[in-house]
Scaffold this motif. Structure first.
Motif, PDB file in Angstrom:
ATOM      1  N   VAL A 404      17.023  -5.514  -3.393  1.00 17.84           N
ATOM      2  CA  VAL A 404      15.869  -4.812  -3.553  1.00 17.84           C
ATOM      3  C   VAL A 404      15.886  -3.666  -4.305  1.00 17.84           C
ATOM      4  O   VAL A 404      14.890  -3.468  -5.321  1.00 17.84           O
ATOM      5  CB  VAL A 404      15.502  -4.491  -2.046  1.00 17.84           C
ATOM      6  N   TYR A 405      16.928  -2.785  -4.344  1.00 16.26           N
ATOM      7  CA  TYR A 405      17.170  -1.637  -5.146  1.00 16.26           C
ATOM      8  C   TYR A 405      17.241  -2.124  -6.481  1.00 16.26           C
ATOM      9  O   TYR A 405      16.485  -1.291  -7.363  1.00 16.26           O
ATOM     10  CB  TYR A 405      18.278  -0.717  -4.666  1.00 16.26           C
ATOM     11  N   SER A 406      17.471  -3.319  -6.857  1.00 12.40           N
ATOM     12  CA  SER A 406      18.083  -3.571  -8.117  1.00 12.40           C
ATOM     13  C   SER A 406      16.700  -4.061  -9.027  1.00 12.40           C
ATOM     14  O   SER A 406      16.740  -4.181 -10.140  1.00 12.40           O
ATOM     15  CB  SER A 406      19.050  -4.765  -8.401  1.00 12.40           C
ATOM     16  N   ILE A 407      15.566  -4.603  -8.256  1.00 13.30           N
ATOM     17  CA  ILE A 407      14.611  -4.793  -8.771  1.00 13.30           C
ATOM     18  C   ILE A 407      13.665  -3.970  -9.756  1.00 13.30           C
ATOM     19  O   ILE A 407      13.461  -4.112 -10.764  1.00 13.30           O
ATOM     20  CB  ILE A 407      13.468  -5.255  -7.532  1.00 13.30           C
ATOM     21  N   ASN A 408      13.604  -2.623  -9.379  1.00 11.94           N
ATOM     22  CA  ASN A 408      12.983  -1.468 -10.122  1.00 11.94           C
ATOM     23  C   ASN A 408      13.878  -0.360 -10.013  1.00 11.94           C
ATOM     24  O   ASN A 408      13.323   0.492 -10.769  1.00 11.94           O
ATOM     25  CB  ASN A 408      11.712  -1.202  -9.513  1.00 11.94           C
ATOM     26  N   GLY A 409      15.164  -0.366  -9.616  1.00  6.82           N
ATOM     27  CA  GLY A 409      16.091   0.878  -9.442  1.00  6.82           C
ATOM     28  C   GLY A 409      15.428   2.156  -8.681  1.00  6.82           C
ATOM     29  O   GLY A 409      15.417   3.150  -9.146  1.00  6.82           O
ATOM     30  N   ARG A 410      14.841   1.812  -7.513  1.00  2.00           N
ATOM     31  CA  ARG A 410      13.958   3.007  -6.712  1.00  2.00           C
ATOM     32  C   ARG A 410      13.947   2.842  -5.530  1.00  2.00           C
ATOM     33  O   ARG A 410      14.178   1.367  -4.975  1.00  2.00           O
ATOM     34  CB  ARG A 410      12.671   3.297  -7.228  1.00  2.00           C
ATOM     35  N   MET A 411      14.458   3.761  -4.618  1.00  2.00           N
ATOM     36  CA  MET A 411      14.557   3.864  -3.075  1.00  2.00           C
ATOM     37  C   MET A 411      13.297   3.588  -2.444  1.00  2.00           C
ATOM     38  O   MET A 411      13.402   2.973  -1.357  1.00  2.00           O
ATOM     39  CB  MET A 411      14.952   5.058  -2.704  1.00  2.00           C
ATOM     40  N   PHE A 412      12.128   3.588  -3.134  1.00  4.11           N
ATOM     41  CA  PHE A 412      10.778   3.237  -2.527  1.00  4.11           C
ATOM     42  C   PHE A 412      10.700   1.867  -1.911  1.00  4.11           C
ATOM     43  O   PHE A 412      10.207   1.627  -1.009  1.00  4.11           O
ATOM     44  CB  PHE A 412       9.717   3.636  -3.412  1.00  4.11           C
ATOM     45  N   ASP A 413      11.377   0.901  -2.876  1.00  8.10           N
ATOM     46  CA  ASP A 413      11.213  -0.497  -2.513  1.00  8.10           C
ATOM     47  C   ASP A 413      12.198  -0.733  -1.331  1.00  8.10           C
ATOM     48  O   ASP A 413      11.851  -1.625  -0.562  1.00  8.10           O
ATOM     49  CB  ASP A 413      11.882  -1.271  -3.859  1.00  8.10           C
ATOM     50  N   VAL A 414      13.314  -0.107  -1.120  1.00  8.38           N
ATOM     51  CA  VAL A 414      13.895  -0.328  -0.060  1.00  8.38           C
ATOM     52  C   VAL A 414      13.318   0.243   1.163  1.00  8.38           C
ATOM     53  O   VAL A 414      13.375  -0.547   2.146  1.00  8.38           O
ATOM     54  CB  VAL A 414      15.309   0.695  -0.230  1.00  8.38           C
ATOM     55  N   TYR A 415      12.358   1.474   1.297  1.00  7.17           N
ATOM     56  CA  TYR A 415      11.920   1.849   2.231  1.00  7.17           C
ATOM     57  C   TYR A 415      10.783   0.793   2.597  1.00  7.17           C
ATOM     58  O   TYR A 415      10.383   0.614   3.741  1.00  7.17           O
ATOM     59  CB  TYR A 415      11.247   3.171   1.944  1.00  7.17           C
ATOM     60  N   LEU A 416      10.103   0.170   1.467  1.00  7.84           N
ATOM     61  CA  LEU A 416       9.015  -0.752   1.649  1.00  7.84           C
ATOM     62  C   LEU A 416       9.934  -1.933   2.612  1.00  7.84           C
ATOM     63  O   LEU A 416       9.128  -2.359   3.423  1.00  7.84           O
ATOM     64  CB  LEU A 416       8.383  -0.868   0.466  1.00  7.84           C
ATOM     65  N   MET A 417      10.725  -2.270   1.921  1.00  3.50           N
ATOM     66  CA  MET A 417      11.361  -3.698   2.660  1.00  3.50           C
ATOM     67  C   MET A 417      11.749  -3.320   4.217  1.00  3.50           C
ATOM     68  O   MET A 417      11.588  -4.253   5.006  1.00  3.50           O
ATOM     69  CB  MET A 417      12.643  -3.722   1.836  1.00  3.50           C
ATOM     70  N   LEU A 418      12.259  -2.170   4.339  1.00  3.29           N
ATOM     71  CA  LEU A 418      12.371  -1.861   5.812  1.00  3.29           C
ATOM     72  C   LEU A 418      11.171  -1.759   6.660  1.00  3.29           C
ATOM     73  O   LEU A 418      11.385  -2.200   8.028  1.00  3.29           O
ATOM     74  CB  LEU A 418      13.149  -0.238   6.040  1.00  3.29           C
ATOM     75  N   GLY A 419      10.208  -1.425   6.110  1.00  2.00           N
ATOM     76  CA  GLY A 419       8.803  -1.432   6.848  1.00  2.00           C
ATOM     77  C   GLY A 419       8.323  -2.877   7.026  1.00  2.00           C
ATOM     78  O   GLY A 419       7.919  -3.282   8.045  1.00  2.00           O
ATOM     79  N   PHE A 420       8.643  -3.674   6.125  1.00  2.00           N
ATOM     80  CA  PHE A 420       8.281  -5.088   6.396  1.00  2.00           C
ATOM     81  C   PHE A 420       9.255  -5.822   7.349  1.00  2.00           C
ATOM     82  O   PHE A 420       8.823  -6.856   8.164  1.00  2.00           O
ATOM     83  CB  PHE A 420       8.220  -5.928   4.939  1.00  2.00           C
ATOM     84  N   GLY A 421      10.194  -5.151   7.208  1.00  2.00           N
ATOM     85  CA  GLY A 421      11.541  -5.889   8.033  1.00  2.00           C
ATOM     86  C   GLY A 421      11.184  -5.468   9.771  1.00  2.00           C
ATOM     87  O   GLY A 421      11.149  -6.109  10.557  1.00  2.00           O
ATOM     88  N   LEU A 422      10.396  -4.095   9.886  1.00  2.00           N
ATOM     89  CA  LEU A 422       9.941  -3.934  11.203  1.00  2.00           C
ATOM     90  C   LEU A 422       8.557  -4.789  11.660  1.00  2.00           C
ATOM     91  O   LEU A 422       8.592  -5.345  12.849  1.00  2.00           O
ATOM     92  CB  LEU A 422       9.611  -2.313  11.234  1.00  2.00           C
ATOM     93  N   ILE A 423       7.868  -4.911  10.728  1.00  2.00           N
ATOM     94  CA  ILE A 423       6.927  -5.899  10.801  1.00  2.00           C
ATOM     95  C   ILE A 423       6.963  -7.214  11.161  1.00  2.00           C
ATOM     96  O   ILE A 423       6.531  -7.779  12.006  1.00  2.00           O
ATOM     97  CB  ILE A 423       5.664  -5.866   9.649  1.00  2.00           C
ATOM     98  N   GLY A 424       8.037  -7.824  10.411  1.00  2.00           N
ATOM     99  CA  GLY A 424       8.636  -9.018  10.499  1.00  2.00           C
ATOM    100  C   GLY A 424       9.239  -9.129  11.962  1.00  2.00           C
ATOM    101  O   GLY A 424       9.056 -10.355  12.599  1.00  2.00           O
ATOM    102  N   TYR A 425       9.976  -8.226  12.585  1.00  2.00           N
ATOM    103  CA  TYR A 425      10.702  -8.243  13.801  1.00  2.00           C
ATOM    104  C   TYR A 425       9.726  -8.410  14.981  1.00  2.00           C
ATOM    105  O   TYR A 425       9.812  -9.070  15.831  1.00  2.00           O
ATOM    106  CB  TYR A 425      11.533  -6.954  13.966  1.00  2.00           C
ATOM    107  N   VAL A 426       8.639  -7.639  14.754  1.00  2.00           N
ATOM    108  CA  VAL A 426       7.466  -7.787  15.856  1.00  2.00           C
ATOM    109  C   VAL A 426       6.684  -9.062  15.821  1.00  2.00           C
ATOM    110  O   VAL A 426       6.435  -9.559  16.951  1.00  2.00           O
ATOM    111  CB  VAL A 426       6.439  -6.325  15.485  1.00  2.00           C
ATOM    112  N   MET A 427       6.397  -9.458  14.709  1.00  2.00           N
ATOM    113  CA  MET A 427       5.701 -10.777  14.428  1.00  2.00           C
ATOM    114  C   MET A 427       6.470 -11.836  15.319  1.00  2.00           C
ATOM    115  O   MET A 427       6.232 -12.770  15.773  1.00  2.00           O
ATOM    116  CB  MET A 427       5.561 -11.134  13.020  1.00  2.00           C
ATOM    117  N   ASP A 428       7.889 -11.874  14.776  1.00  2.00           N
ATOM    118  CA  ASP A 428       9.062 -12.869  15.369  1.00  2.00           C
ATOM    119  C   ASP A 428       9.010 -12.773  16.823  1.00  2.00           C
ATOM    120  O   ASP A 428       8.869 -13.763  17.523  1.00  2.00           O
ATOM    121  CB  ASP A 428      10.120 -12.334  14.822  1.00  2.00           C
ATOM    122  N   LYS A 429       8.854 -11.537  17.313  1.00  2.00           N
ATOM    123  CA  LYS A 429       8.897 -11.630  18.721  1.00  2.00           C
ATOM    124  C   LYS A 429       7.547 -11.903  19.395  1.00  2.00           C
ATOM    125  O   LYS A 429       7.850 -12.603  20.670  1.00  2.00           O
ATOM    126  CB  LYS A 429       9.535 -10.083  19.154  1.00  2.00           C
TER     127      LYS A 429
END
Length: 499
Positions: A404-429
């Protein structure tokens, strides 16, 4: 035309060109197997390094990477339920349950054979049908493309999952994500909340890695597993022994190849849409549709055949009209331009040896998947399940962050990915299906852009959406997809109440 095709073959079979295809396929499999990385990214990185290479050698690398990455995405999709590429999402529906039940090796072999068959069919379509099929693309205006997008969304909402309401909510979330960024018509900011990083929208890879990688990683860390049992659970055997068990997939291979080729020709649709549509059509035609999603190998065959049948066929409008059908095709057009080759009808007249050689490279790349992909998948990547779960989870998290970091070289994308990860975990449950989210992101902006373009052309008249026979046929298909499952559920309930 066909004489030019034959005369281009000897140059492709030279050592340099063939070696480039082999290296490309191996690299593509490795890239596709890493969550967060994609063929588009790999080829984009490769293009600047091909300046000093012969054009055909450079194109051979690209063709090999494209073929390899489309199959490579199936490896983590089957073993870990983490699609390595967006087009491998549908592969995880049945591939992962097969791995959980000890048939992961067979699932990978079905995937590689199906990928090769889809790739071969796509390459043949590119070689033999490029000029006439390019004309078909001209028949699809914005209205028809809009209805194709609507049909794709309705298919996944109403034919996948037990609750259409939950599927609809998931799809709406995906469509909302697709609207983040600059408006495609007016360029006004939408849902960016003052974040400059969101002006270009949300990269699908970030959403994909978050939704599909995070929940399984959390499950890996929550549920310890005896690695010896994991190793025993994954049964592998030679491809020659397992191939006879796949013969009865021939109808699915044929149907999915045709769907993939058709979707590939349509600009903007892509392998993800082809995989979803093929999966749904194969499930609908199956004699045991209730087993799908629980470890049906035919589901893996349908998905992998279609998303690989999209590869070369996506280049039909790209090479003949200069209109890239997918993001990868757009990057490949950039590769052609770097080497002084102008896509379009003149390309076939001025550089027939290169354009037809490129087609042969796609064909050989697909064939090499069986030899290179099969052995790699069964003898190397399949043994990932033998790793201790904490170690495997840590490796996946590192790959997620790097990818994810290699896409644009910024930590914002990593934080965004973690946010979607949390949403995905809740949706999965809460048992919300994740595929409609991905398809909503893929088709949301696609449908919006073509809807607004249709209304602009029709001067605001909604009747312009139903102005021709092709649109009406697509509307009828969409209604059938929505109404069909509802009628089927009522019939089943009525039969149960009578019994």
């Amino acid at each position: 035309m066909y004489m030019d095709l034959i005369s281009a073959l000897p140059s492709v079979l030279s050592f340099d060109n063939f070696f480039a295809i082999v290296i490309g396929v191996l690299s593509g499999i490795a890239v596709g197997a890493m969550p967060g990385l994609s063929a588009t990214m790999a080829i984009s990185v490769l293009v600047p390094f091909t300046f000093g290479l012969d054009p055909l050698v450079a194109l051979g690398l690209m063709a090999g990477i494209y073929n390899g990455a489309m199959y490579g995405g199936a490896i983590p999709a089957v073993l870990l339920r983490i699609p390595g590429t967006p087009a491998a999402v549908a592969t995880s529906f049945d591939g992962y349950p097969m791995a959980q039940s000890g048939r992961g090796g067979f699932a990978l072999q079905v995937a590689v054979v199906s990928s090769a068959i889809g790739g071969i069919a796509s390459a043949l379509a590119l070689m033999l049908l490029a000029p006439p099929l390019a004309k078909v693309t001209l028949l699809f205006g914005p209205a028809e493309v809009f209805w194709i997008a609507v049909f794709g969304l309705c298919s996944i909402i109403f034919l996948l999952g037990e609750s259409p309401i939950k599927g609809l909510i998931s799809a709406c979330f995906g469509i909302f994500v697709s609207m983040v960024g600059a408006d495609p018509i007016t360029s006004e900011d939408r849902f960016t909340f003052g974040q400059l990083e969101l002006l270009d929208g949300i990269n699908m890879v970030i959403l994909l890695v978050g939704l599909y990688a995070m929940p399984p990683v959390i499950d890996l860390l929550e549920q310890p597993l005896d690695t010896k049992e994991a190793g025993k659970a994954l049964k592998t055997e030679s491809l020659l022994r397992s191939f006879p068990r796949m013969f009865h997939f021939w109808k699915t291979w044929l149907r999915s190849s045709l769907i993939g080729i058709w979707i590939g020709i349509l600009p903007g649709a892509g392998g993800s849409m082809a995989a979803f549509m093929s999966y749904n059509e194969a499930r609908r035609a199956s004699s045991n549709p209730d087993e799908w999603g629980k470890g049906e190998p035919e589901g893996v065959a349908a998905s992998e055949t279609a998303n690989n049948a999209d590869t070369a066929s996506a280049l039909i409008p790209a090479l003949t009209l200069g209109i890239p059908g997918t993001a990868v095709a757009a990057v490949m057009l950039g590769g052609l331009l770097v080497h002084g080759l102008q896509p379009g009808p003149m390309l076939f007249r001025d550089n027939p040896d290169i354009v037809f050689g490129f087609m042969w490279q796609f064909l050989f790349g697909a064939i090499l998947l069986i030899f290179l992909g099969g052995s790699l998948a069964t003898n190397s990547f399949a043994h990932l399940l033998k790793l201790p779960r904490p170690v495997l989870g840590a490796i996946i998290i590192v790959l997620m962050f790097i990818g994810v970091y290699s896409i644009n070289g910024r930590m914002f994308d990593v934080y965004l990915m973690l946010g979607f990860g949390l949403i995905g975990y809740v949706m999965d449950k809460f048992k919300f299906p994740l595929p409609p989210v991905v398809l909503g992101l893929i088709l949301g902006g696609f449908a919006e852009e073509n809807l607004r373009l249709t209304l602009l052309i029709g001067q605001g008249q909604w009747s312009s959406l139903f102005a021709n026979t092709t649109s009406l046929v697509l509307v009828a298909m969409t209604i059938a997809v929505v109404v069909g499952p509802m009628i089927k559920r009522r019939v089943v309930k009525a039969r149960k109440s009578e019994s």
